[in-house]
Design a protein around this motif. Structure first.
Motif, mmCIF file in Angstrom:
data_model
loop_
_atom_site.group_PDB
_atom_site.id
_atom_site.type_symbol
_atom_site.label_atom_id
_atom_site.label_comp_id
_atom_site.label_asym_id
_atom_site.label_seq_id
_atom_site.Cartn_x
_atom_site.Cartn_y
_atom_site.Cartn_z
ATOM 1 N N VAL A 7 74.934 58.246 82.870
ATOM 2 C CA VAL A 7 75.465 56.933 83.226
ATOM 3 C C VAL A 7 76.971 56.867 82.954
ATOM 4 O O VAL A 7 77.730 56.345 83.773
ATOM 5 N N CYS A 37 72.001 58.420 79.157
ATOM 6 C CA CYS A 37 73.227 57.654 78.930
ATOM 7 C C CYS A 37 74.468 58.483 79.267
ATOM 8 O O CYS A 37 75.452 57.943 79.788
ATOM 9 N N GLU A 38 74.421 59.776 79.010
ATOM 10 C CA GLU A 38 75.541 60.642 79.384
ATOM 11 C C GLU A 38 75.705 60.657 80.909
ATOM 12 O O GLU A 38 76.826 60.594 81.424
ATOM 13 N N LEU A 64 77.232 57.543 71.354
ATOM 14 C CA LEU A 64 75.862 57.988 71.605
ATOM 15 C C LEU A 64 75.408 59.003 70.561
ATOM 16 O O LEU A 64 74.251 58.985 70.120
ATOM 17 N N LEU A 73 72.666 49.839 76.792
ATOM 18 C CA LEU A 73 71.849 50.684 77.664
ATOM 19 C C LEU A 73 71.000 51.644 76.839
ATOM 20 O O LEU A 73 69.803 51.804 77.099
ATOM 21 N N ALA A 74 71.605 52.282 75.870
ATOM 22 C CA ALA A 74 70.880 53.243 75.034
ATOM 23 C C ALA A 74 69.724 52.566 74.303
ATOM 24 O O ALA A 74 68.600 53.092 74.269
ATOM 25 N N ILE A 87 77.266 50.713 77.037
ATOM 26 C CA ILE A 87 76.543 51.971 76.822
ATOM 27 C C ILE A 87 75.640 51.869 75.603
ATOM 28 O O ILE A 87 74.548 52.439 75.568
ATOM 29 N N THR A 88 76.059 51.099 74.605
ATOM 30 C CA THR A 88 75.213 50.885 73.431
ATOM 31 C C THR A 88 73.976 50.084 73.814
ATOM 32 O O THR A 88 72.851 50.437 73.442
#
Length: 124
Positions: free
Chosen positions: A29, A26-27, A9, A52-53, A49-50
């Motif tokens: 999450v 995101c953190e 992130l 999502l961001a 996570i990528t």
């Protein structure tokens, strides 16, 4: 795992691909998932996570990916992991005020289903 995800992130933020608001979401999450279990496959978490961001960034800008085909949506609903993944995604989206259009929610649901299935497979 958290350190690796946060580094990912930070790279996105330092490249100006996401802002502080998206980073913070995101953190949250990442923390949410790790509170559920530490059994998440690393590679799948990194991919999720990528995605999502980037989805959150598009949503903030009023942009959106194309819609999923209806047949794909229906097939996804038949997955035995669907209800769990849907509950998780609903919880995740409550962690932010960013509005996600339906097309982005559908794509994120695919990713959460994939993540849940990968976790299940890794535990076998």
């Amino acid at each position: 795992m958290k350190q690796t995800l946060m580094e990912r992130l930070e790279i996105l933020q330092s490249a100006n691909l996401i802002d502080e608001d998206v980073f913070s979401f995101c953190e949250k999450v990442v923390n949410y998932f790790l509170e559920q279990t530490s059994e998440w496959p690393q590679e799948n978490m990194e991919i999720f996570i990528t995605h999502l961001a980037m989805a959150a960034n598009r949503a903030k800008k009023g942009e959106a990916e194309g819609s999923l085909d209806d047949a794909i949506k229906e097939a996804l609903k038949q997955e035995d992991i669907y209800d769990e993944a849907k509950r998780m995604l609903d919880s995740i989206l409550k962690l932010t005020t960013i509005y996600f259009p339906e097309s982005e929610v559908d794509l994120l649901l695919v990713h959460v289903c994939t993540l849940c299935k990968a976790r299940r497979e890794s535990l076998k």
